[in-house]
Write a protein that holds these residues in place. Structure first.
Motif, short mmCIF file in Angstrom:
data_model
loop_
_atom_site.label_atom_id
_atom_site.label_comp_id
_atom_site.label_asym_id
_atom_site.label_seq_id
_atom_site.Cartn_x
_atom_site.Cartn_y
_atom_site.Cartn_z
N LYS A 1 -6.15 6.23 0.72
CA LYS A 1 -5.43 5.31 1.91
C LYS A 1 -4.57 4.68 2.29
O LYS A 1 -4.76 3.55 0.86
CB LYS A 1 -6.99 5.29 2.45
CG LYS A 1 -7.78 6.32 2.67
CD LYS A 1 -9.08 5.77 3.49
CE LYS A 1 -9.87 6.78 3.90
NZ LYS A 1 -10.55 7.66 2.81
N GLN A 2 -4.18 3.67 2.82
CA GLN A 2 -2.65 3.27 2.52
C GLN A 2 -3.46 2.18 3.83
O GLN A 2 -3.25 2.31 5.43
CB GLN A 2 -1.80 3.76 3.57
CG GLN A 2 -0.98 4.20 2.52
CD GLN A 2 0.80 4.84 2.81
OE1 GLN A 2 0.80 6.69 3.00
NE2 GLN A 2 1.55 3.70 3.22
N GLU A 3 -4.40 1.02 3.31
CA GLU A 3 -4.89 0.46 3.69
C GLU A 3 -4.68 -1.25 3.84
O GLU A 3 -5.66 -2.07 3.41
CB GLU A 3 -6.73 0.28 3.74
CG GLU A 3 -6.50 1.75 4.79
CD GLU A 3 -8.34 2.32 4.98
OE1 GLU A 3 -8.98 1.52 3.37
OE2 GLU A 3 -8.16 2.88 5.18
N ASN B 1 -2.76 1.09 -4.22
CA ASN B 1 -3.20 2.25 -4.69
C ASN B 1 -2.87 2.54 -6.52
O ASN B 1 -2.46 3.08 -7.09
CB ASN B 1 -3.09 3.32 -3.89
CG ASN B 1 -3.42 3.92 -3.13
OD1 ASN B 1 -5.29 3.53 -2.85
ND2 ASN B 1 -3.19 3.50 -2.24
N GLN C 1 -6.56 -0.79 -4.90
CA GLN C 1 -7.60 0.01 -4.71
C GLN C 1 -7.99 0.93 -5.80
O GLN C 1 -6.78 1.58 -6.45
CB GLN C 1 -7.24 0.68 -3.60
CG GLN C 1 -7.33 -0.28 -2.07
CD GLN C 1 -7.63 0.57 -0.68
OE1 GLN C 1 -7.60 1.03 -0.10
NE2 GLN C 1 -5.98 1.29 -1.15
N GLY D 1 -6.04 12.25 -1.29
CA GLY D 1 -7.13 11.18 -0.64
C GLY D 1 -7.45 9.43 -0.31
O GLY D 1 -8.00 9.20 -0.02
N ASP E 1 0.63 -1.08 -0.41
CA ASP E 1 0.24 0.21 -0.97
C ASP E 1 0.73 1.24 -0.25
O ASP E 1 0.08 2.08 0.56
CB ASP E 1 -1.78 0.22 1.28
CG ASP E 1 -0.16 -0.21 2.53
OD1 ASP E 1 1.06 -0.12 2.75
OD2 ASP E 1 -0.91 0.00 3.49
N THR F 1 -8.45 4.72 -7.46
CA THR F 1 -9.53 6.03 -7.77
C THR F 1 -9.44 6.41 -8.85
O THR F 1 -8.34 6.49 -10.44
CB THR F 1 -8.99 7.04 -6.77
OG1 THR F 1 -8.35 6.11 -5.90
CG2 THR F 1 -9.15 8.28 -6.51
#
Length: 276
Positions: free
Chosen positions: A229-231, A235, A209, A227, A173, A211
């Protein structure tokens, strides 16, 4: 920390300056350039270097710096213009682009140009290297992030998808893949040459993820990047752009993949790019 942290208005002014540099740089090159590809990613690189990236000209060896990789290496003209504006080397060097003994060759070469992190040109290499760097950062407990810009035509290279599998498998992430989706490549429309749509679904299927943003709208670009997120998942930002963005007679025209401004076109382009 980014040394500039520009607001949106300042970023937009900087993007216009970068576009003016791109026009002059390509027009002055003895070996041509990639005007359309350079122009489509201006907002993306400007936002990264003047607001987002934890990197600065005096910290190019800092082990905690963020790393940026120009995976679509043919769009190096934009990259050089942003690096020069950010102080990595003198702006005067831009006039030497692709000249003999220049520090600015036709593709990124880290041994020649301050600020370049990876030699690129052959497409499909940026993401595999970025995955290796992100994995190393994780194992070193580093806070650095790895950013890269790919072209949408570049995604026909299978090495990208092997790398995507690895990035998701290792939960990287700390990697941000920005896809400059301008829908054109060397020979025409990407959908006709090797269709990658629905692109967001593909990235999600590989464990990312995703976007989306309007890649030539600075506020949209900044909102998308900030916006993230490192989850536990890599990304991906799909930046919907226009090839040649910012110059009316260049944007959306595939012939400008290799064309450069000549004669009256130079002044016409610069006139459109004047500060408001």
């Amino acid at each position: 920390m980014n040394p500039y942290n520009y607001d949106i208005e300042a970023l937009e002014r900087k993007a216009r300056a970068v576009r003016r540099h791109i026009v002059r740089l390509n027009a002055n090159s003895p070996a041509g350039g990639h005007t359309g590809a350079d122009l489509s990613q201006v907002e993306l690189l400007t936002a990264l270097y003047f607001r987002i990236l934890n990197v600065a000209p005096d910290r190019t060896e800092d082990s905690e710096r963020d790393i940026y990789i120009q995976s679509k290496g043919h769009a190096v003209g934009c990259y050089y213009c942003v690096l020069a504006e950010a102080g990595f080397f003198p702006v005067d060097w831009l006039a030497t682009y692709q000249h003999a003994d220049s520090h600015l060759p036709g593709h990124p070469v880290r041994q020649k140009t301050p600020g370049i992190e990876l030699n690129t040109g052959a497409l499909g290499h940026g993401l595999p290297v970025a995955v290796g760097l992100a994995l190393a950062a994780k194992r070193d407990n580093s806070r650095r992030r790895i950013f890269l810009i790919t072209g949408d035509g570049e995604l026909a290279e299978g090495s990208n998808w092997e790398a995507a599998l690895a990035a998701a498998h290792y939960g990287l992430d700390n990697i941000v893949i920005i896809n400059d989706k301008n829908n054109l490549q060397l020979a025409g429309a990407t959908r006709d040459i090797m269709n990658t749509d629905p692109l967001a679904d593909k990235w999600r299927a590989f464990g990312m993820q995703v976007t989306e943003c309007q890649g030539n709208d600075m506020a949209s670009v900044v909102a998308a990047i900030e916006g993230l997120k490192q989850e536990g998942k890599p990304n991906v930002i799909i930046a919907n752009t226009t090839k040649g963005a910012g110059i009316s007679f260049i944007q959306g025209r595939p012939e400008w993949h290799h064309r450069v401004p000549k004669g009256d076109e130079i002044e016409l382009a610069l006139e459109e790019l004047k500060d408001e």
